[in-house]
Design a protein around this motif. Structure first.
Motif, PDB file in Angstrom:
ATOM      1  N   ARG A  45     -43.210  34.670  13.094  1.00  0.00           N
ATOM      2  CA  ARG A  45     -41.847  35.364  12.666  1.00  0.00           C
ATOM      3  C   ARG A  45     -43.047  36.839  11.902  1.00  0.00           C
ATOM      4  O   ARG A  45     -44.544  36.435  12.240  1.00  0.00           O
ATOM      5  N   GLU A  46     -42.481  37.850  11.668  1.00  0.00           N
ATOM      6  CA  GLU A  46     -42.954  38.791  10.779  1.00  0.00           C
ATOM      7  C   GLU A  46     -43.724  38.429   9.534  1.00  0.00           C
ATOM      8  O   GLU A  46     -43.143  37.444   8.621  1.00  0.00           O
TER       9      GLU A  46
ATOM     10  N   VAL B  51     -46.101  41.691  13.260  1.00  0.00           N
ATOM     11  CA  VAL B  51     -44.714  43.201  12.606  1.00  0.00           C
ATOM     12  C   VAL B  51     -43.511  42.285  13.570  1.00  0.00           C
ATOM     13  O   VAL B  51     -42.806  43.452  13.264  1.00  0.00           O
ATOM     14  N   SER B  52     -43.308  41.713  14.394  1.00  0.00           N
ATOM     15  CA  SER B  52     -42.664  41.641  14.856  1.00  0.00           C
ATOM     16  C   SER B  52     -42.034  39.741  14.961  1.00  0.00           C
ATOM     17  O   SER B  52     -42.399  38.951  14.462  1.00  0.00           O
TER      18      SER B  52
ATOM     19  N   PHE C 259     -37.964  40.514  18.647  1.00  0.00           N
ATOM     20  CA  PHE C 259     -37.635  41.296  17.892  1.00  0.00           C
ATOM     21  C   PHE C 259     -37.441  41.941  16.398  1.00  0.00           C
ATOM     22  O   PHE C 259     -38.700  41.538  15.706  1.00  0.00           O
ATOM     23  N   VAL C 260     -37.278  42.950  15.858  1.00  0.00           N
ATOM     24  CA  VAL C 260     -37.396  43.029  14.408  1.00  0.00           C
ATOM     25  C   VAL C 260     -35.676  42.657  13.746  1.00  0.00           C
ATOM     26  O   VAL C 260     -35.377  42.904  14.384  1.00  0.00           O
ATOM     27  N   GLN C 261     -36.680  42.824  12.556  1.00  0.00           N
ATOM     28  CA  GLN C 261     -35.250  42.871  11.585  1.00  0.00           C
ATOM     29  C   GLN C 261     -35.696  43.319  10.132  1.00  0.00           C
ATOM     30  O   GLN C 261     -36.271  43.449   9.597  1.00  0.00           O
TER      31      GLN C 261
ATOM     32  N   GLU D 137     -34.066  44.377   6.331  1.00  0.00           N
ATOM     33  CA  GLU D 137     -33.880  43.917   5.357  1.00  0.00           C
ATOM     34  C   GLU D 137     -32.576  43.369   4.711  1.00  0.00           C
ATOM     35  O   GLU D 137     -32.478  42.652   4.484  1.00  0.00           O
ATOM     36  N   ALA D 138     -31.479  44.248   6.097  1.00  0.00           N
ATOM     37  CA  ALA D 138     -30.505  44.173   5.731  1.00  0.00           C
ATOM     38  C   ALA D 138     -29.976  43.224   6.628  1.00  0.00           C
ATOM     39  O   ALA D 138     -28.346  42.782   6.370  1.00  0.00           O
ATOM     40  N   GLY D 139     -31.074  42.918   7.266  1.00  0.00           N
ATOM     41  CA  GLY D 139     -30.901  42.119   8.633  1.00  0.00           C
ATOM     42  C   GLY D 139     -30.091  42.032   9.811  1.00  0.00           C
ATOM     43  O   GLY D 139     -30.063  41.559  11.289  1.00  0.00           O
ATOM     44  N   ASP D 140     -30.196  43.760  10.155  1.00  0.00           N
ATOM     45  CA  ASP D 140     -30.090  44.180  11.189  1.00  0.00           C
ATOM     46  C   ASP D 140     -30.974  44.082  12.758  1.00  0.00           C
ATOM     47  O   ASP D 140     -32.533  43.844  12.078  1.00  0.00           O
TER      48      ASP D 140
END
Length: 252
Positions: free
Chosen positions: A57-58, A107-108, A76-78, A80-83
């Motif tokens: 995890r990040e 970082v991902s 993937f990256v996310q 703060e809104a979870g996008d």
């Protein structure tokens, strides 16, 4: 006759790097037995991940690089809104975890798209081995370079205006990677969802579904859910170049 499905041999996962079916992809050709034994000793863990399980995890501390032995993952990256923004899909024989090299933390995030097996290579031990085995060091640099090239290709695809060209380029890339694995490059069993593909390409899922249907109508593909058969590789390659050809015409 239906092709025989490949059955995962759990005993094979316990064997050394020398008997792994993917070692030619991960290791330099001609590496001798002693050097191979050194690398095999560096493998800390050969583990299984169920679909949806996280490899890292990040923010996780960087300890190791990982080789995909079977199955597939997405990174993937996310925000703060979870996008979510999908960065890459990882197939057997490919190494992941390079995102943490600079800052010593990931970082991902990396998630299994299906049941997958992973080899963990502790980076400190790997550094010692590569310092003693120059051929392995060169191979590792080639792998890192290939990752950079793939990232550049992704950015180029994301920047193209024609969605059909984006999807065609993605499918051809997967086919080329299957060919490198000595698999049938015309029959693709896509482990990622249409949503994942759309996210990766910066499209909406309805567009991706429509483009698959259009390519079927054109006789390029035969699609059955996640199974995609490339009927005309030449036409698929042509679709990958449509944007470049249009720009040349406009310039002329």
């Amino acid at each position: 006759m239906e092709p025989t499905a490949t059955v995962l041999d759990l005993n094979q996962l316990r064997r050394s790097c020398s008997s792994c079916a993917l070692h030619e992809l991960c290791l330099p050709a001609g590496i001798d037995a002693d050097d191979l034994n050194r690398l095999d000793a560096a493998v800390k863990d050969k583990r299984m991940l169920d679909r949806g399980a996280m490899l890292y995890r990040e923010g996780d501390r960087f300890d190791a690089l990982y080789v995909v032995r079977s199955g597939s993952l997405k990174s993937f990256v996310q925000n703060e809104a979870g996008d979510m923004q999908i960065l890459a899909f990882h197939l057997p024989g490919e190494i992941i975890g390079f995102d943490a090299l600079a800052s010593n933390q990931h970082v991902s995030q990396a998630e299994a798209l299906e049941r997958s097996s992973i080899c963990e290579q502790p980076y400190a031990h790997l550094q010692r081995v590569t310092s003693e085995v120059p051929a392995l060091h060169r191979q590792l640099m080639r792998v890192i370079s290939r990752e950079v090239v793939e990232e550049h290709r992704h950015l180029m695809v994301m920047g193209r205006q024609q969605a059909q060209e984006q999807l065609a380029t993605f499918l051809k890339s997967v086919a080329d990677r299957h060919q490198r694995l000595q698999r049938d490059s015309t029959t693709l069993n896509l482990s990622m969802s249409r949503y994942d593909i759309a996210n990766y390409l910066g499209l909406v899922v309805e567009t991706v579904s429509r483009l698959f249907s259009r390519m079927e109508e054109m006789g390029v593909l035969e699609v059955n859910r996640k199974s995609v058969r490339i009927l005309r590789p030449d036409l698929l390659a042509g679709l990958c170049r449509t944007g470049a050809m249009s720009k040349q015409k406009d310039a002329g």
